[in-house]
Design a protein around this motif. Structure first.
Motif, PDB file in Angstrom:
ATOM      1  N   ALA A   8       0.860  -1.180   0.000  1.00 47.89           N
ATOM      2  CA  ALA A   8       0.000   0.000   0.000  1.00 47.89           C
ATOM      3  C   ALA A   8       0.892   1.223   0.000  1.00 47.89           C
ATOM      4  O   ALA A   8       1.983   1.207   0.580  1.00 47.89           O
ATOM      5  CB  ALA A   8      -0.913  -0.006   1.218  1.00 47.89           C
ATOM      6  N   THR A  15      -4.710   6.767  -1.957  1.00 47.61           N
ATOM      7  CA  THR A  15      -4.143   5.531  -1.433  1.00 47.61           C
ATOM      8  C   THR A  15      -4.175   4.478  -2.525  1.00 47.61           C
ATOM      9  O   THR A  15      -5.191   4.309  -3.197  1.00 47.61           O
ATOM     10  CB  THR A  15      -4.972   5.021  -0.235  1.00 47.61           C
ATOM     11  OG1 THR A  15      -4.981   6.033   0.766  1.00 47.61           O
ATOM     12  CG2 THR A  15      -4.379   3.753   0.339  1.00 47.61           C
ATOM     13  N   ILE A  17      -3.477   0.330  -3.319  1.00 49.36           N
ATOM     14  CA  ILE A  17      -3.297  -1.008  -2.769  1.00 49.36           C
ATOM     15  C   ILE A  17      -2.754  -1.874  -3.892  1.00 49.36           C
ATOM     16  O   ILE A  17      -3.266  -1.841  -5.014  1.00 49.36           O
ATOM     17  CB  ILE A  17      -4.634  -1.578  -2.250  1.00 49.36           C
ATOM     18  CG1 ILE A  17      -5.207  -0.644  -1.178  1.00 49.36           C
ATOM     19  CG2 ILE A  17      -4.437  -2.976  -1.702  1.00 49.36           C
ATOM     20  CD1 ILE A  17      -6.632  -0.966  -0.805  1.00 49.36           C
ATOM     21  N   VAL A  50      -0.246  -1.699   5.532  1.00 46.97           N
ATOM     22  CA  VAL A  50      -0.945  -2.906   5.112  1.00 46.97           C
ATOM     23  C   VAL A  50      -0.482  -4.059   5.990  1.00 46.97           C
ATOM     24  O   VAL A  50       0.691  -4.163   6.330  1.00 46.97           O
ATOM     25  CB  VAL A  50      -0.723  -3.212   3.607  1.00 46.97           C
ATOM     26  CG1 VAL A  50       0.717  -3.530   3.304  1.00 46.97           C
ATOM     27  CG2 VAL A  50      -1.615  -4.350   3.137  1.00 46.97           C
ATOM     28  N   VAL A  58      -5.944  -2.711   5.510  1.00 40.06           N
ATOM     29  CA  VAL A  58      -5.294  -1.464   5.127  1.00 40.06           C
ATOM     30  C   VAL A  58      -5.783  -0.358   6.056  1.00 40.06           C
ATOM     31  O   VAL A  58      -6.986  -0.205   6.265  1.00 40.06           O
ATOM     32  CB  VAL A  58      -5.607  -1.092   3.661  1.00 40.06           C
ATOM     33  CG1 VAL A  58      -4.964   0.227   3.285  1.00 40.06           C
ATOM     34  CG2 VAL A  58      -5.158  -2.204   2.729  1.00 40.06           C
TER      35      VAL A  58
END
Length: 82
Positions: A8, A15, A17, A50, A58
């Protein structure tokens, strides 16, 4: 998934991932910040963490000090194509 990696990262208030199937493969990144299914996701992220256990978790810290959390099942489909 054995050998899979999750990551992450914050970038410009968003953000991301990531998932890759092995330690040398390329990451596939997903930006859930503005996703229609997650309208409450923060748009001013400045830190992200993460954790992988039985789920991918997360946590996102925003520039105003708020913390948001989400999780999903393990695997590329869960992280990249929910």
């Amino acid at each position: 998934m054995p050998g899979a990696e999750y990551g992450a990262a914050p970038s410009r208030g968003r953000t991301y991932i990531g998932y890759r199937s092995g330690p040398t493969g390329a990451y596939a990144w997903k930006d859930p910040t503005n996703h229609r299914q997650t309208p409450g996701r923060p748009r001013n992220a400045c830190g992200v963490a993460v954790k992988v256990a039985d789920r991918v978790c997360v946590k996102v810290l925003t520039t105003v000090g708020a913390v948001f959390e989400t999780s999903c099942t393990l695997g590329r489909v869960a992280v990249i194509d929910p």
